[in-house]
Design a protein around this motif. Structure first.
Motif, short mmCIF file in Angstrom:
data_model
loop_
_atom_site.label_atom_id
_atom_site.label_comp_id
_atom_site.label_asym_id
_atom_site.label_seq_id
_atom_site.Cartn_x
_atom_site.Cartn_y
_atom_site.Cartn_z
N THR A 155 18.24 38.54 53.76
CA THR A 155 17.66 38.47 52.41
C THR A 155 18.72 38.52 51.32
O THR A 155 18.39 38.41 50.13
N ASP B 231 0.85 42.10 48.89
CA ASP B 231 1.50 42.33 50.18
C ASP B 231 2.28 43.63 50.09
O ASP B 231 2.41 44.22 49.01
N THR C 133 5.44 43.69 47.61
CA THR C 133 5.08 43.68 46.19
C THR C 133 4.59 45.06 45.74
O THR C 133 4.97 45.55 44.68
N GLN D 299 10.98 46.93 59.05
CA GLN D 299 10.39 46.23 57.90
C GLN D 299 10.24 47.16 56.71
O GLN D 299 10.50 46.78 55.56
N ASN E 239 12.25 46.68 53.12
CA ASN E 239 11.53 46.67 51.84
C ASN E 239 12.09 47.72 50.89
O ASN E 239 12.19 47.48 49.67
N ARG F 88 12.60 37.75 47.24
CA ARG F 88 11.62 38.29 48.19
C ARG F 88 10.20 38.02 47.72
O ARG F 88 9.32 37.65 48.51
N LYS G 283 9.39 34.33 48.17
CA LYS G 283 9.19 34.04 49.59
C LYS G 283 7.81 34.52 50.05
O LYS G 283 7.10 33.80 50.78
N ASN G 284 7.41 35.71 49.61
CA ASN G 284 6.10 36.25 49.99
C ASN G 284 4.96 35.43 49.40
O ASN G 284 3.94 35.20 50.06
N SER H 268 2.22 33.44 51.55
CA SER H 268 0.78 33.68 51.36
C SER H 268 0.05 32.39 51.04
O SER H 268 -1.08 32.16 51.50
#
Length: 387
Positions: free
Chosen positions: A133, A286, A289, A324, A328, A373, A376-377, A381
């Motif tokens: 990332t 998500d 976020t 994960q 984050n 990030r 990308k999310n 989605s």
């Protein structure tokens, strides 16, 4: 409840002690002065802001400390930048972003180790995940800093770089021996040696080099291990003083108190209502976020990186697990605190480099990392919804 919370931080507290010892010995054996002196000679006018960013990235990765990076490489770059008439906001932003780059991804960073500890993950696996990332925001930041530096290039270089080397040479040999302790950290980290073993090995070599090459006495070194390195030259004191057990006392106390607070909040379920709201946000968006929004709110209130990481983790611990969850946290709480002008660490860095508060607006990497990030999310989605 307090003891239950503190028990979760025992491992990181031990590493904090070792980091305090290491940082003083790296100063005593000439590791940090040698790196700064060599790096200052790499600066060129057209790419000055870009090189400033990269030099601070490199220094922070090697030392694992944002404040230590700003006090050494950051001060050097800022001094040269002022002599060249560079925009202080862009200079401060490049230094701030570079200093926090290694604070997040270095295997000897206290904040990186703290995050790995509270999430129960391996620091080296976390670094591998972070690289995935990091590369895009890093390249984008380099492009922005190069463009800004190239377009603003209207002055000529000075002899500031040579004066830096001459100043350090008054107290240090600046030989290749000083690079060995830093090289050991890099090599041992590449082979994924346990962090405490890497710190101990580097400290032992730094101790020996301080005795044999730099001419320190055993008594002097033991004093430095406790109180940190103190230069006899006033001009050097601003750049090189620090390290030792005393330097870690503040963050040590904060982690202990944060552990106590966390244990109480967890035991009394004071944050249950807020955690439900965060979980609700995560369901609508998500996990990342929701964690980023939590980190922004927490960092603006507590103004401290350690507390931001611990409280954000406690509030979002049900959203993700394992690696994960750690990733984050690295891409949100560990990073976002540097963009709060009134946070303790950010204010110290801006003050040390004499940079304006608007420098946080020019810390490109610190914005681009969470932004990438989020994009990308959102894209993931959207594709998932379309399918």
């Amino acid at each position: 409840m307090c003891w239950t919370g503190v028990k979760t931080t025992r491992g990181i507290l031990t590493l904090f002690i070792m980091l305090g010892l290491l940082t003083s010995l790296w100063r005593a054996c000439g590791t940090i002065p040698t790196i700064v002196a060599l790096a200052s000679n790499l600066i060129h006018l057209e790419s000055f802001i870009l090189i400033t960013f990269l030099l601070n990235c490199g220094m922070s990765v090697l030392t694992g400390t944002a404040i230590g990076t700003a006090a050494t490489m950051g001060v050097i770059c800022a001094s040269i930048g002022r002599a060249l008439g560079m925009d202080p906001a862009w200079m401060g932003g490049a230094i701030l972003a570079g200093a926090y780059f290694g604070n997040r991804i270095s295997p000897i960073s206290s904040m990186a180790l703290l995050t790995a500890n509270i999430t129960g993950t391996d620091i080296y696996k976390n670094i591998g995940n972070m690289l995935k990332t990091t590369w895009l925001p890093l390249l984008a930041s380099c492009a922005v800093y190069f463009a800004v530096g190239f377009l603003g290039c209207e002055t000529e270089m000075t002899t500031q770089q040579q004066s830096v080397t001459q100043l350090f040479s008054r107290e240090f040999s600046l030989s290749f021996w000083g690079l060995i302790p830093a090289g050991l950290i890099v090599v041992l980290s590449a082979f994924q040696v346990q962090v405490w073993r890497a710190l101990l090995t580097s400290s032992i070599f730094a101790f020996i080099i301080s005795l044999l090459i730099e001419g320190r006495t055993v008594l002097e070194l033991f004093q430095m291990l406790v109180w940190g390195y103190k230069s006899a030259i006033p001009e050097l004191s601003k750049m090189i003083d620090g390290g030792g057990l005393v330097s870690m006392a503040n963050v040590f106390a904060i982690v202990v108190l944060a552990g106590c607070l966390g244990g109480i909040l967890r035991g009394t379920e004071c944050l249950a209502f807020l955690k439900r709201k965060i979980t609700s946000l995560a369901l609508r968006t998500d996990g990342f976020t929701a964690m980023l929004a939590t980190a922004v709110l927490t960092s603006c209130v507590v103004c401290n990186q350690t507390l931001t990481i611990i409280l954000t983790h406690q509030l979002t611990e049900d959203l993700n697990k394992g690696e994960q969850q750690a990733l984050n946290l690295y891409d949100s709480a560990v990073t976002i605190i540097a963009l709060v002008p009134w946070s303790v660490a950010t204010a110290i860095i801006l003050s040390a480099t004499q940079s304006p508060a608007t420098s946080v607006l020019c810390a490109c990497f610190l914005y681009l990392l969470p932004a990438s990030r989020l994009i990308k999310n959102i894209r993931f989605s959207f594709l998932e919804h379309s399918s």
